[in-house]
Design an enzyme around this catalytic site. Structure first.
Site: not given
Length: 454
Positions: A158, A164, A203, A237, A275, A290, A292, A295, A338
């Site tokens: 990563k 994202g 995982i 998501k 998360e 995160n 902030r 969404v 969404r």
């Protein structure tokens, strides 16, 4: 109390912030790019001003312009929403230098939790469970190879500064590692300005469950429950729900308490989301924070009755969280779909264009957060999400029933949308039985609907 806020964002989150500010009698300034001159948020704000041309780096990500406008229009605070500059340390620093309140965490906390490898190291020091992997940034491909063999394949590489799904590669054997490392590094550098990578054990078939948390300047830390965000496509998501029924009450309590321990451990200020991924044995592991508003924050608002934007503003105004953990009551079940301007049957190709007509669903327990209206033209340069349909009911099955009804009522004409796709998703057997996982849409569902629509 803060008196005037510049909303450094666009779309539904800008509209959402302005609405709460109006209820608090706080003046607002909306910024917009050239292509966003007809966007709803600029009409709802008390003042609006163009921040720059269509290029994002010259408009919504233009730190100097935004600071200049905030000072010129005598704003004492900036709300960054999500995306854009919401987790930008340089922006936080510039706000501090100019005595502007940034409605968010301290820049030091943003720095710690924004760097995934540093966040991982911090969690290990706090004895928070993390997925087995590198203790910091990978120094070379050779080091990555040694570590992969130590923790066992499959592994996931990563981007340390990523998100994202960018700068991310799953590796299943030695032969794939070097090329995957190079691709992830190159993609990370292009997307985030840093090629730094770290590695974790992959995982398989996990659930993605996050916890909404808040901290204030008076050492108070709370959680507002969890959200199951396991319905994803390419690590983005698609659908979220709260409270998750996947975990039993004892498992939820352990997860939530761990999230609060993180807030206390780093002295976190404001709204944040911890998360986790959860394996088949219900073991959970921290993956990121995160720093902030999210969404999917409306599902938490629906089950708690707490206005999360208002709480952000109160904390930024140096007020205490106005309730204790014991006073927070969780009620019923909420689901968010969404709604995107895209064609799910053409590889989810974005579909900008003019909306010729729209019908917004209503009724008890139904909410649609959006910025679109009839006659509005969706520009081609931003994210394809045009709204969030949120439903609340007393339990999960009733909530699914209500979402079915709301999805049947919503009409958006003139463009392609994913409304029908969302209908099929919530009625899929796997979702109904609550046994989906993060790769369900990509690995199973898309193939199923392709066969069904042939």
């Amino acid at each position: 109390m803060i008196k005037k806020i510049l909303v450094a964002n666009r779309g539904d989150i800008a509209v959402r912030i302005i609405r709460t500010c109006k209820e608090l009698n706080i003046k607002t300034v909306a910024i917009y790019s050239d292509v966003d001159k007809e966007c709803l948020h600029r009409y709802l704000a008390d003042e609006s001003i163009c921040v720059g041309p269509n290029n994002i780096s010259k408009s919504y990500n233009n730190i100097d312009n935004i600071i200049y406008l905030a000072l010129k229009l005598e704003c004492d605070a900036i709300h960054p929403g999500f995306g854009f500059l919401s987790e930008n340390i340089e922006f936080a620093q510039k706000c501090e230098e100019n005595n502007i309140v940034l409605i968010g965490p301290k820049k030091e906390q943003m720095a710690i939790m924004g760097d995934k490898s540093q966040a991982r190291e911090t969690m290990m020091k706090l004895n928070i469970p993390v997925v087995p992997g590198s203790e910091g940034i990978l120094e070379s491909k050779e080091q990555a190879l040694i570590l992969a063999n130590k923790i066992g394949y499959p592994v996931i590489i990563k981007a340390s500064n990523g998100g994202g799904g960018k700068g991310m590669r799953i590796v299943t054997c030695d032969e794939e590692l070097f090329s995957s490392f190079d691709m992830a590094s190159s993609e990370a550098l292009s997307a985030f300005g840093s090629s730094a990578l770290y590695m974790e054990k992959f995982i398989e078939n996990p659930r993605h469950i996050e916890v909404q948390v808040f901290g204030d300047n008076f050492s108070n830390a709370i959680h507002l429950g969890g959200r199951d965000c396991s319905m994803q496509r390419r690590n983005q998501k698609v659908l979220e729900e709260s409270l998750t029924d996947y975990l039993n009450p004892q498992e939820k309590s352990k997860l939530y308490n761990t999230a609060v321990d993180i807030v206390k451990g780093i002295g976190y200020l404001g709204a944040g989301t911890i998360e986790f991924i959860v394996d088949k044995d219900k073991n959970f592991y921290f993956i990121e924070m995160n720093t902030r508003i999210q969404v999917e924050h409306p599902v938490t608002e629906m089950i708690t009755g707490v206005d999360l934007i208002k709480l952000q503003i109160l904390i930024a105004s140096n007020e205490k969280i106005p309730f204790t953990q014991d006073e927070i009551k969780f009620n019923g079940h909420a689901i968010e779909c969404r709604i995107n301007a895209e064609n799910p049957y053409n590889d989810f190709k974005p579909c900008p264009g003019k909306i010729t007509s729209i019908n917004i669903p209503g009724g008890f327990g139904v909410r649609f957060d959006t910025f679109i209206y009839s006659g509005y033209t969706i520009p081609p340069i931003y994210d394809s999400m045009i709204g969030k349909l949120i439903c609340w009911a007393e339990d999960r099955q009733q909530c699914i029933n209500k979402m079915n009804r709301a999805l049947e009522e919503i009409i958006i004409e003139g463009i392609d949308t994913n409304i029908e796709f969302q209908k099929m998703l919530i009625n899929s057997e796997v979702f109904m039985k609550d046994c989906h996982y993060t790769k369900f849409i990509e690995n199973d569902f898309i193939a199923e609907i392709a066969i069904a629509t042939e």
